[in-house]
Design a protein around this motif. Structure first.
Motif, PDB file in Angstrom:
ATOM      1  N   GLN A 109       0.352  -4.713   7.334  1.00 48.17           N
ATOM      2  CA  GLN A 109      -0.884  -3.875   7.883  1.00 48.17           C
ATOM      3  C   GLN A 109      -1.311  -3.408   8.652  1.00 48.17           C
ATOM      4  O   GLN A 109      -1.694  -3.010   9.907  1.00 48.17           O
ATOM      5  CB  GLN A 109      -2.519  -4.723   6.639  1.00 48.17           C
ATOM      6  CG  GLN A 109      -1.611  -4.321   5.070  1.00 48.17           C
ATOM      7  CD  GLN A 109      -2.144  -3.076   4.738  1.00 48.17           C
ATOM      8  OE1 GLN A 109      -2.729  -2.382   5.488  1.00 48.17           O
ATOM      9  NE2 GLN A 109      -1.151  -3.020   3.385  1.00 48.17           N
ATOM     10  N   SER A 110      -1.421  -4.819  10.017  1.00 46.72           N
ATOM     11  CA  SER A 110      -1.311  -3.770  11.385  1.00 46.72           C
ATOM     12  C   SER A 110      -1.131  -3.137  12.225  1.00 46.72           C
ATOM     13  O   SER A 110      -1.659  -3.077  13.372  1.00 46.72           O
ATOM     14  CB  SER A 110      -1.928  -6.115  11.839  1.00 46.72           C
ATOM     15  OG  SER A 110      -2.904  -6.511  11.398  1.00 46.72           O
ATOM     16  N   THR A 111       0.198  -2.919  11.795  1.00 49.67           N
ATOM     17  CA  THR A 111       1.139  -1.910  12.579  1.00 49.67           C
ATOM     18  C   THR A 111       1.426  -0.909  11.765  1.00 49.67           C
ATOM     19  O   THR A 111       2.801  -0.328  12.289  1.00 49.67           O
ATOM     20  CB  THR A 111       2.108  -2.834  13.107  1.00 49.67           C
ATOM     21  OG1 THR A 111       3.384  -3.186  11.916  1.00 49.67           O
ATOM     22  CG2 THR A 111       1.944  -4.356  14.127  1.00 49.67           C
ATOM     23  N   SER A 112       0.175  -0.573  10.919  1.00 46.84           N
ATOM     24  CA  SER A 112       0.902   0.533  10.607  1.00 46.84           C
ATOM     25  C   SER A 112       2.661   0.382   9.404  1.00 46.84           C
ATOM     26  O   SER A 112       3.411   1.330   9.501  1.00 46.84           O
ATOM     27  CB  SER A 112       0.842   1.889  10.315  1.00 46.84           C
ATOM     28  OG  SER A 112      -0.646   1.726  11.703  1.00 46.84           O
ATOM     29  N   LEU A 113       3.173  -0.655   9.389  1.00 48.66           N
ATOM     30  CA  LEU A 113       4.285  -0.996   9.075  1.00 48.66           C
ATOM     31  C   LEU A 113       5.048  -1.280   7.254  1.00 48.66           C
ATOM     32  O   LEU A 113       5.308  -1.125   6.885  1.00 48.66           O
ATOM     33  CB  LEU A 113       5.388  -2.002   9.892  1.00 48.66           C
ATOM     34  CG  LEU A 113       5.709  -1.283  10.839  1.00 48.66           C
ATOM     35  CD1 LEU A 113       6.154  -2.248  11.786  1.00 48.66           C
ATOM     36  CD2 LEU A 113       6.441   0.351  11.443  1.00 48.66           C
ATOM     37  N   SER A 114       3.598  -1.244   6.348  1.00 47.24           N
ATOM     38  CA  SER A 114       3.700  -1.756   5.409  1.00 47.24           C
ATOM     39  C   SER A 114       3.966  -0.979   4.121  1.00 47.24           C
ATOM     40  O   SER A 114       4.550  -1.282   2.861  1.00 47.24           O
ATOM     41  CB  SER A 114       2.295  -1.940   5.035  1.00 47.24           C
ATOM     42  OG  SER A 114       1.247  -0.611   5.033  1.00 47.24           O
ATOM     43  N   GLN A 115       4.544   0.346   4.699  1.00 47.01           N
ATOM     44  CA  GLN A 115       5.578   1.239   3.610  1.00 47.01           C
ATOM     45  C   GLN A 115       6.352   1.403   3.956  1.00 47.01           C
ATOM     46  O   GLN A 115       7.451   1.726   3.313  1.00 47.01           O
ATOM     47  CB  GLN A 115       4.604   2.834   2.817  1.00 47.01           C
ATOM     48  CG  GLN A 115       3.384   2.589   2.102  1.00 47.01           C
ATOM     49  CD  GLN A 115       3.038   1.708   1.336  1.00 47.01           C
ATOM     50  OE1 GLN A 115       4.364   1.819   0.208  1.00 47.01           O
ATOM     51  NE2 GLN A 115       2.144   0.698   0.968  1.00 47.01           N
ATOM     52  N   LEU A 116       6.664   1.260   5.246  1.00 48.90           N
ATOM     53  CA  LEU A 116       8.320   1.445   6.187  1.00 48.90           C
ATOM     54  C   LEU A 116       9.161   0.427   4.940  1.00 48.90           C
ATOM     55  O   LEU A 116       9.260  -0.543   4.587  1.00 48.90           O
ATOM     56  CB  LEU A 116       8.446   0.659   7.007  1.00 48.90           C
ATOM     57  CG  LEU A 116       9.253   0.596   8.209  1.00 48.90           C
ATOM     58  CD1 LEU A 116       9.519   2.142   8.934  1.00 48.90           C
ATOM     59  CD2 LEU A 116       9.606   0.244   9.023  1.00 48.90           C
ATOM     60  N   PHE A 117      10.494   1.318   4.549  1.00 46.06           N
ATOM     61  CA  PHE A 117      11.442   1.522   3.874  1.00 46.06           C
ATOM     62  C   PHE A 117      11.874   0.321   2.483  1.00 46.06           C
ATOM     63  O   PHE A 117      12.633  -0.012   1.832  1.00 46.06           O
ATOM     64  CB  PHE A 117      12.253  -0.056   4.551  1.00 46.06           C
ATOM     65  CG  PHE A 117      12.863   0.258   5.764  1.00 46.06           C
ATOM     66  CD1 PHE A 117      13.240   1.645   5.769  1.00 46.06           C
ATOM     67  CD2 PHE A 117      12.309  -0.852   7.401  1.00 46.06           C
ATOM     68  CE1 PHE A 117      14.020   1.955   7.419  1.00 46.06           C
ATOM     69  CE2 PHE A 117      12.559  -0.081   8.883  1.00 46.06           C
ATOM     70  CZ  PHE A 117      13.816   0.480   8.648  1.00 46.06           C
ATOM     71  N   GLY A 118       9.913   0.926   2.176  1.00 51.56           N
ATOM     72  CA  GLY A 118       9.528   0.354   0.958  1.00 51.56           C
ATOM     73  C   GLY A 118      10.107  -1.239   0.434  1.00 51.56           C
ATOM     74  O   GLY A 118       9.266  -1.917   1.415  1.00 51.56           O
ATOM     75  N   THR A 119      10.153  -1.935  -0.604  1.00 52.85           N
ATOM     76  CA  THR A 119      10.359  -2.731  -0.742  1.00 52.85           C
ATOM     77  C   THR A 119      11.781  -3.676  -2.088  1.00 52.85           C
ATOM     78  O   THR A 119      12.331  -2.947  -2.476  1.00 52.85           O
ATOM     79  CB  THR A 119       9.220  -3.770  -1.502  1.00 52.85           C
ATOM     80  OG1 THR A 119       9.358  -5.262  -1.522  1.00 52.85           O
ATOM     81  CG2 THR A 119       9.652  -2.734  -2.915  1.00 52.85           C
ATOM     82  N   ALA A 120      12.433  -4.153  -1.011  1.00 47.38           N
ATOM     83  CA  ALA A 120      13.721  -4.781  -1.764  1.00 47.38           C
ATOM     84  C   ALA A 120      13.888  -6.423  -2.258  1.00 47.38           C
ATOM     85  O   ALA A 120      14.488  -7.208  -2.713  1.00 47.38           O
ATOM     86  CB  ALA A 120      14.792  -4.729  -0.273  1.00 47.38           C
ATOM     87  N   ALA A 121      12.184  -6.652  -2.533  1.00 47.82           N
ATOM     88  CA  ALA A 121      12.056  -8.202  -3.142  1.00 47.82           C
ATOM     89  C   ALA A 121      11.562  -7.820  -4.589  1.00 47.82           C
ATOM     90  O   ALA A 121      11.630  -7.268  -5.486  1.00 47.82           O
ATOM     91  CB  ALA A 121      11.025  -8.340  -2.594  1.00 47.82           C
TER      92      ALA A 121
END
Length: 259
Positions: A109-121
């Motif tokens: 959230q701090s670096t605007s990467l919360s949606q990067l590549f989605g989630t694989a977990a």
């Protein structure tokens, strides 16, 4: 169950009862422990690991039980107390995994990467959180987490006698302390990303103040994204090292604050 244990491990009637009682605590802990208790691990593998850890723990704690003839095979007391104790032990270590997940969410959230590549977990979480969790668990296993888990389970019988229920008045502050430590650790691990975000937003505000016509958000978005990835590459080893140090310190004295 008694016949199954006897046929699998060659145990007698008395030993199979003790094996089952140890399995209650160990199995409950294995269900939520890091690595072996992950949701991505098949249930059959968890069951096998529970039997394996039970076989390791049982010889060291046999003298902690009453005479098998006095245990009462159908006694519900042991089923309740041993299961609760096992869940408590597993949850205390699971909190360190939660700390990595929280740190990953804060960093994303701090670096605007919360949606990067989605989630694989299996659990929904940002990609950075997934990287932290997988890397942290791999590091822990490499450094002997399974051995420390066995020591933790064996040592638990010295403090929590079989059949004794942990008083809520003691368990409550201990649990609150563990949760508070997990959140504090998460914020500490994510501190570099929060500092970078603070500097970025201050710089963006100053630029916007000096040049109101400039679309600073379009200019700054690629910068914070690239900076976040570079920062992740630089500080990830330090973050994982600090996390393992905290986990290792806890497992050396897990009951320093007695529940």
């Amino acid at each position: 169950m008694n016949e199954l244990l006897t046929s699998m491990f060659g145990l007698g009637q008395d030993s199979s009862i003790q094996f089952f009682l140890v399995f209650l605590r160990v199995g409950a802990a294995i269900a939520i422990l890091p690595v072996v208790g992950e949701r991505s691990v098949p249930n059959r593998i968890r069951l096998v690991m529970a039997f394996v850890f039970t076989a390791v723990v049982m010889p060291a704690v046999t003298n902690q039980f009453e005479q098998p003839s006095n245990l009462g095979w159908g006694s519900a007391k042991y089923m309740v107390t041993e299961t609760i104790t096992g869940l408590m032990l597993g949850l205390s270590l699971r909190m360190f995994v939660f700390a990595l997940q929280i740190a990953g969410s804060i960093a994303a959230q701090s670096t605007s990467l919360s949606q990067l590549f989605g989630t694989a977990a299996v659990d929904p979480q940002p990609a950075i959180g997934h990287v932290f969790v997988i890397s942290g668990l791999a590091l822990a296993v490499t450094l002997g987490l399974h051995l420390k888990i066995a020591e933790l389970l064996i040592g638990s019988y010295q403090l929590f006698q079989p059949g004794s229920l942990i008083p809520a008045i003691d368990l409550s502050p201990w649990g609150v302390t563990r949760f508070a430590h997990a959140f504090g650790l998460a914020f500490s691990l994510a501190a570099p990303f929060m500092i970078a975000s603070l500097i970025y937003n201050i710089a963006l505000g100053a630029i916007n103040r000096a040049m109101p016509q400039l679309m600073v958000s379009f200019v700054g978005a690629p910068a914070i994204t690239a900076g976040g990835l570079v920062l992740l590459f630089v500080v990830a080893p330090l973050i994982l090292s600090a996390w393992w140090t905290s986990l290792d310190t806890y497992m050396q004295a897990p009951f320093g604050t007695s529940p």
